[in-house]
Design a protein around this motif. Structure first.
Motif, short mmCIF file in Angstrom:
data_model
loop_
_atom_site.label_atom_id
_atom_site.label_comp_id
_atom_site.label_asym_id
_atom_site.label_seq_id
_atom_site.Cartn_x
_atom_site.Cartn_y
_atom_site.Cartn_z
N PRO A 31 23.82 -2.89 8.18
CA PRO A 31 24.17 -3.13 9.58
C PRO A 31 24.93 -4.44 9.79
N HIS A 32 25.81 -4.41 10.77
CA HIS A 32 26.68 -5.55 11.08
C HIS A 32 25.87 -6.83 11.29
N LYS A 33 24.70 -6.72 11.92
CA LYS A 33 23.97 -7.93 12.31
C LYS A 33 23.53 -8.77 11.13
N ILE A 34 23.36 -8.18 9.95
CA ILE A 34 22.98 -8.98 8.79
C ILE A 34 24.18 -9.29 7.90
N ARG A 35 25.19 -8.43 7.94
CA ARG A 35 26.38 -8.67 7.13
C ARG A 35 27.07 -9.96 7.51
N ASP A 36 27.02 -10.31 8.78
CA ASP A 36 27.76 -11.48 9.27
C ASP A 36 26.93 -12.76 9.29
N LYS A 37 25.71 -12.73 8.81
CA LYS A 37 24.89 -13.95 8.79
C LYS A 37 25.45 -14.95 7.78
N LYS A 38 25.25 -16.23 8.09
CA LYS A 38 25.82 -17.28 7.24
C LYS A 38 24.78 -18.26 6.70
N SER A 89 10.87 -14.38 16.00
CA SER A 89 10.81 -14.87 17.39
C SER A 89 11.93 -15.85 17.70
N LEU A 90 12.42 -16.55 16.66
CA LEU A 90 13.52 -17.50 16.85
C LEU A 90 14.89 -16.83 16.75
N GLY A 91 14.91 -15.55 16.39
CA GLY A 91 16.17 -14.82 16.33
C GLY A 91 16.70 -14.55 14.94
N MET A 92 15.93 -14.90 13.90
CA MET A 92 16.37 -14.63 12.54
C MET A 92 16.25 -13.14 12.22
N SER A 93 17.14 -12.65 11.36
CA SER A 93 16.92 -11.36 10.73
C SER A 93 15.89 -11.57 9.63
N THR A 94 15.12 -10.53 9.31
CA THR A 94 14.01 -10.71 8.37
C THR A 94 14.00 -9.64 7.29
N VAL A 95 13.66 -10.07 6.07
CA VAL A 95 13.51 -9.17 4.94
C VAL A 95 12.16 -9.44 4.30
N TRP A 96 11.32 -8.42 4.29
CA TRP A 96 9.98 -8.56 3.72
C TRP A 96 9.99 -8.07 2.27
N ILE A 97 9.49 -8.93 1.36
CA ILE A 97 9.34 -8.57 -0.04
C ILE A 97 7.91 -8.04 -0.22
N ASP A 98 7.77 -6.75 -0.35
CA ASP A 98 6.46 -6.11 -0.46
C ASP A 98 5.97 -6.18 -1.90
N THR A 99 5.00 -7.05 -2.16
CA THR A 99 4.47 -7.21 -3.51
C THR A 99 3.24 -6.35 -3.76
N GLY A 100 2.81 -5.62 -2.75
CA GLY A 100 1.60 -4.82 -2.88
C GLY A 100 0.33 -5.59 -2.60
N SER A 101 0.46 -6.84 -2.22
CA SER A 101 -0.70 -7.68 -1.94
C SER A 101 -1.25 -7.42 -0.55
N GLU A 102 -2.58 -7.38 -0.44
CA GLU A 102 -3.19 -7.22 0.88
C GLU A 102 -2.91 -8.42 1.77
N TRP A 103 -2.71 -9.60 1.17
CA TRP A 103 -2.44 -10.80 1.95
C TRP A 103 -1.04 -10.76 2.58
N GLY A 104 -0.12 -10.05 1.92
CA GLY A 104 1.24 -10.01 2.42
C GLY A 104 1.53 -8.87 3.37
N ASP A 105 0.65 -7.86 3.42
CA ASP A 105 0.89 -6.64 4.18
C ASP A 105 0.86 -6.90 5.69
N PRO A 106 1.85 -6.36 6.43
CA PRO A 106 1.86 -6.55 7.88
C PRO A 106 0.94 -5.60 8.64
N GLY A 107 0.35 -4.62 7.93
CA GLY A 107 -0.46 -3.64 8.63
C GLY A 107 0.43 -2.64 9.37
N GLN A 108 -0.01 -2.21 10.53
CA GLN A 108 0.72 -1.19 11.28
C GLN A 108 1.93 -1.75 12.03
N ASP A 109 1.86 -3.02 12.40
CA ASP A 109 2.90 -3.62 13.23
C ASP A 109 4.01 -4.20 12.37
N LYS A 110 5.16 -3.53 12.35
CA LYS A 110 6.28 -4.00 11.55
C LYS A 110 7.50 -4.32 12.43
#
Length: 223
Positions: free
Chosen positions: A2-9, A180-201
């Motif tokens: 998507p355009h919104k991440i392609r143009d990030k600097k 919340s500050l407007g950044m695009s986000t990429v989650w690296i899923d390592t399979g850890s329970e500590w890193g999992d967002p649960g149902q809310d993504k």
């Protein structure tokens, strides 16, 4: 893509279990050292020390922050001891380096670790020269992610408009302030329970189980 991440600097990377694979398991070594530190500090057996260690992690964001708040622990002493580990599980990542070289824009590390430890990790990966700077736990005034104030200070320090940035992180909760500050986000899923967002993504725009693969594909598609 998507355009919104392609143009990030501005490209913002967490360190542990993000820039290197979670399979390196450096945290297992650090975890052991933290347990031993707490055992000595509070004269506890390993089981009780671990309860304290994880309680503070959940309540304060890092075990260190909890130890400082409740036991007046010197952060420099703590970090020196727990980061005295064997870095040999980390190997040079040629694929990641090539992708970073192709990635157009500013590249920064934002970590709850300290500077000395971070530099050793980046050197082992062979990518230290790819980053403009490292924003470590001391730069954040010992306020760990996901404290919003740390993200705001990070942005001020490097004069970043968050809406022009992308953040990569293995701990999904740490992407909430970034989003919340407007950044695009990429989650690296390592399979850890500590890193999992649960149902809310809702705060996660993209996810992958390999940063090297994701960046390699992204940079080749956009070269």
């Amino acid at each position: 893509m998507p355009h919104k991440i392609r143009d990030k600097k501005v490209w913002v990377f967490d360190l542990d279990n993000t820039l290197y694979p979670a399979e390196c398991n450096l945290f297992q070594q650090i975890d052991v050292h933290m347990g031993e530190f707490i055992q000595r500090l509070l004269s506890l057996d390993p089981i009780e020390a671990r309860k304290i260690q994880k309680k503070y992690l959940v309540e304060y964001g890092t075990t260190l922050k909890g130890l400082m708040a409740n036991h007046d622990v010197d952060p420099h002493d703590f970090l020196d001891k727990v980061h005295n580990i064997d870095f040999s599980p980390i190997q040079k990542d040629v694929r990641l380096r090539s992708a970073l070289e192709r990635l157009d824009g500013r590249k920064l590390v934002f970590t709850n670790a300290d500077l000395q430890y971070s530099e050793q990790v980046l050197d082992r990966l062979g990518i230290a020269d790819q980053f403009e700077g490292i924003f470590d736990i001391h730069a954040a005034d010992l306020e760990p992610k996901p404290k919003l104030a740390s993200y705001e200070k990070f942005a001020r320090t490097f004069e970043i408009d968050p809406t022009h940035a992308v953040m990569f992180e293995d701990m999904a909760q740490n992407l909430i302030p970034a989003h919340s500050l407007g950044m695009s986000t990429v989650w690296i899923d390592t399979g850890s329970e500590w890193g999992d967002p649960g149902q809310d993504k809702d705060h996660i725009h993209y996810e992958t189980n390999s940063l090297s693969s994701w960046l390699d594909s992204f940079t080749k598609d956009n070269s």
